[in-house]
Design an enzyme around this catalytic site. Structure first.
Site, short mmCIF file in Angstrom:
data_model
loop_
_atom_site.label_atom_id
_atom_site.label_comp_id
_atom_site.label_asym_id
_atom_site.label_seq_id
_atom_site.Cartn_x
_atom_site.Cartn_y
_atom_site.Cartn_z
N PHE A 111 0.82 -1.23 0.00
CA PHE A 111 0.00 0.00 0.00
C PHE A 111 0.84 1.26 0.00
O PHE A 111 0.35 2.34 -0.30
CB PHE A 111 -0.96 0.00 1.20
CG PHE A 111 -0.41 0.61 2.45
CD1 PHE A 111 0.39 -0.11 3.32
CD2 PHE A 111 -0.68 1.94 2.76
CE1 PHE A 111 0.91 0.47 4.47
CE2 PHE A 111 -0.16 2.53 3.91
CZ PHE A 111 0.63 1.80 4.76
N LYS A 112 2.13 1.13 0.33
CA LYS A 112 3.00 2.31 0.33
C LYS A 112 3.01 3.00 -1.04
O LYS A 112 3.25 4.20 -1.14
CB LYS A 112 4.44 1.92 0.70
CG LYS A 112 4.60 1.17 2.01
CD LYS A 112 4.23 2.00 3.21
CE LYS A 112 4.76 1.48 4.53
NZ LYS A 112 4.25 0.17 4.97
N ASP A 113 2.75 2.23 -2.10
CA ASP A 113 2.71 2.83 -3.44
C ASP A 113 1.62 3.90 -3.57
O ASP A 113 1.75 4.80 -4.40
CB ASP A 113 2.43 1.74 -4.50
CG ASP A 113 3.61 0.79 -4.67
OD1 ASP A 113 4.76 1.25 -4.62
OD2 ASP A 113 3.36 -0.41 -4.87
N LEU A 116 3.52 6.83 -2.20
CA LEU A 116 4.88 7.09 -2.71
C LEU A 116 4.93 7.23 -4.22
O LEU A 116 5.96 7.63 -4.77
CB LEU A 116 5.83 6.00 -2.21
CG LEU A 116 6.20 6.23 -0.74
CD1 LEU A 116 6.81 5.00 -0.12
CD2 LEU A 116 7.15 7.42 -0.61
#
Ligand SMILES: *Cc1c(COP(=O)(O)O)cnc(C)c1O
Length: 495
Positions: A111-113, A116
């Site tokens: 989920f960091k995408d 980011l």
């Protein structure tokens, strides 16, 4: 111009949104918090007809008030495009009595995408707006997923360099391989002989070191952060909660105004804080369910009011949540202390000197919409198997922590409010733990055999991110002690 952002530790330190994004962290270790959270100015009915990008614009324009519409749309359009392999980019899947919000369809399948892929655009736009001529050096500590997502976002972005530190023995094989094979010319990756908290503390120390910052400045560099302490991460994360809510309306599952629960597998407290901020913007939430693994410092905090990091650090099958110092909790503490930097700074000082603090009863009352619980490694494995056996849906270990805590919550409360579970990673990223949960016999197979088996069971195609590392060459081999982080950053920058 709108409201300002303010340090959680010094009432007098303020910044515009773009300045807060550029700095990442306030002075003296404080975090930037918004002075207000404006209400959504379009109705949920209207929002439910919009696509992800348009919802992103409607949410982000309220928080990033010094960005022009043109700047924001440029950032949003470049971030949320065909890099994501699903449409919508954050789909909801109904299984096991809950809506799984799949946040792992970006480049690095975590989920960091979601944040980011836009942060580099926000940051370079912010640098332009503020006439910054230095190159920006992104310093990042990672428990596994932020590292690769940040590398992918910043790789070869002009005017930026990025250094990532991860715990050498604390990430999954896929996570490590993804990072050490990064090809961007402006990237640096090092394993440290410590855990995630050591990496995060080392990074925060460099941010707070005035001497080092002056020296960097004299060489044409300045630091910024890609960790969730940067509000440029938190604001994009608010978007998908609003999007999930409006998707449920669009699908006829709820009516505008109905409350939902959100369940978030939590480490650094960024993701769940974003859901809290989304609720302050108007999204109706009944409970914020904070799910921890065996490092259950947050569960203890929500049940007792005492945050105590003095305990053993446990390596689990959900490594991205192996954290004892949840940085973003500081923002919530600041808010429940009545937006008081004095009270917050006192508690944070106790945390750094004694490793613990206790909030007042008055503050605790303001946490009544938060529910905390935790899952053991065995709970996680049995949850993965249970859901797979039900209908063939396979979730990763972090999402399983959340699903299991939600089961516990329902049993305890009988609450039937429609519930969204933040599904934070693709099961492909943690294939061994996932497959052996389904059948221990899989443990005899190699990592890539397991990937192929997972494809057969889940009937979900192997994501490109995994194909990319099958044969990729290891390019980053640095391993250092936690005391050497500053030294290796300087040598990366040739200064
Ligand atoms: C980072 C991460 C988490 C924890 O999110 P926080 O915002 O740090 O609380 C949970 N699951 C996965 C897969 C992650 O990568």
């Amino acid at each position: 111009m709108g409201f300002l952002y303010r340090s959680t530790r010094d009432h007098n330190e303020t910044a515009t949104a773009s300045q807060a994004i550029l700095k990442g962290l306030a002075s003296n270790g404080g975090l930037f918090v918004p002075d207000e959270i404006p209400s959504l100015d379009v109705s949920f009915e209207e929002l439910s007809k919009m696509d992800y990008r348009e919802v992103a614009y409607q949410v982000m324009k309220l928080m990033l008030t010094d960005f022009t519409e043109e700047e924001l749309r440029y950032c949003i359009n470049n971030a949320y495009d065909s890099k994501f392999d699903s449409d919508p980019i954050a789909p909801l899947k109904y299984h096991h009595d809950a809506y799984f919000l799949e946040l792992f369809h970006g480049k690095t399948i975590a989920f960091k995408d979601m944040a980011l892929s836009i942060l580099p655009y926000l940051l370079t736009t912010a640098a332009k707006k503020n006439n910054i001529e230095n190159d920006i050096v992104i310093l990042t500590a990672t428990s596994g997923d932020t590292g690769k997502a940040a590398l992918a976002g910043f790789a070869d972005v002009p005017g930026t360099k990025i250094a990532v530190f991860y715990p050498k023995n604390g990430v999954s094989p896929v996570q490590e391989k993804q990072m050490v094979t990064e090809r961007g010319k402006n990237t640096f990756v090092a394993g440290i002989t410590g855990n995630f908290d050591d990496a995060q503390t080392g990074v925060k120390k460099m941010f707070a070191d005035n001497c080092l910052n002056d020296y960097l400045n004299s060489k044409g560099y300045q630091f910024s952060s890609a960790n969730s302490i940067n509000i440029g991460r938190l604001v994009p994360q608010m978007v998908y909660y609003v999007f999930a809510y409006t998707s449920l309306i669009a699908e006829g599952k709820i009516k505008a105004g109905d409350k939902i629960n959100v369940v978030v597998p939590t480490g650094n407290f960024g993701n769940i804080l974003a859901s809290y901020y989304a609720s302050l913007m108007g999204m109706p939430v009944n409970k914020f369910i904070c799910a921890s693994n065996d490092n259950k410092v947050l569960y203890d905090f929500f049940t007792t009011g005492t945050y105590d990091r003095n305990r053993e650090f446990i390596l689990t099958t959900s490594p991205s949540m192996d954290i004892l110092i949840s940085s973003n909790l500081e923002r919530l503490i600041y808010h429940i202390a009545g937006d008081s930097s004095e009270k917050n700074a006192e508690l944070m000082k106790e945390l750094s000197t004694e490793g613990k603090y206790t909030i007042t009863d008055e503050m605790k009352e303001k946490l009544d919409r938060f529910y905390g619980n935790f899952s053991t490694t065995e709970d996680v494995a049995s949850e993965i198997k249970t859901i797979y056996d039900e209908d063939g849906y396979i979730i990763d270990t972090h999402t399983a922590v959340a699903a299991n805590v939600y089961d516990k919550y329902k049993k305890e409360t009988g609450d039937t409010t429609p519930t969204v579970i933040a599904s934070t990673a693709s099961p492909y990223k943690f294939a061994r733990s996932v497959m052996t949960a389904i059948d221990p016999a899989y443990d005899a197979k190699s990592d890539f055999e397991l990937i192929d088996e997972l494809e057969k069971l889940s009937k979900v195609k192997v994501p490109q991110a995994i194909e990319d590392i099958r044969s990729a060459e290891v390019l980053h081999k640095t391993v250092c002690e936690k005391e050497e982080m500053e030294k290796v950053v300087k040598s990366f920058l040739n200064i």
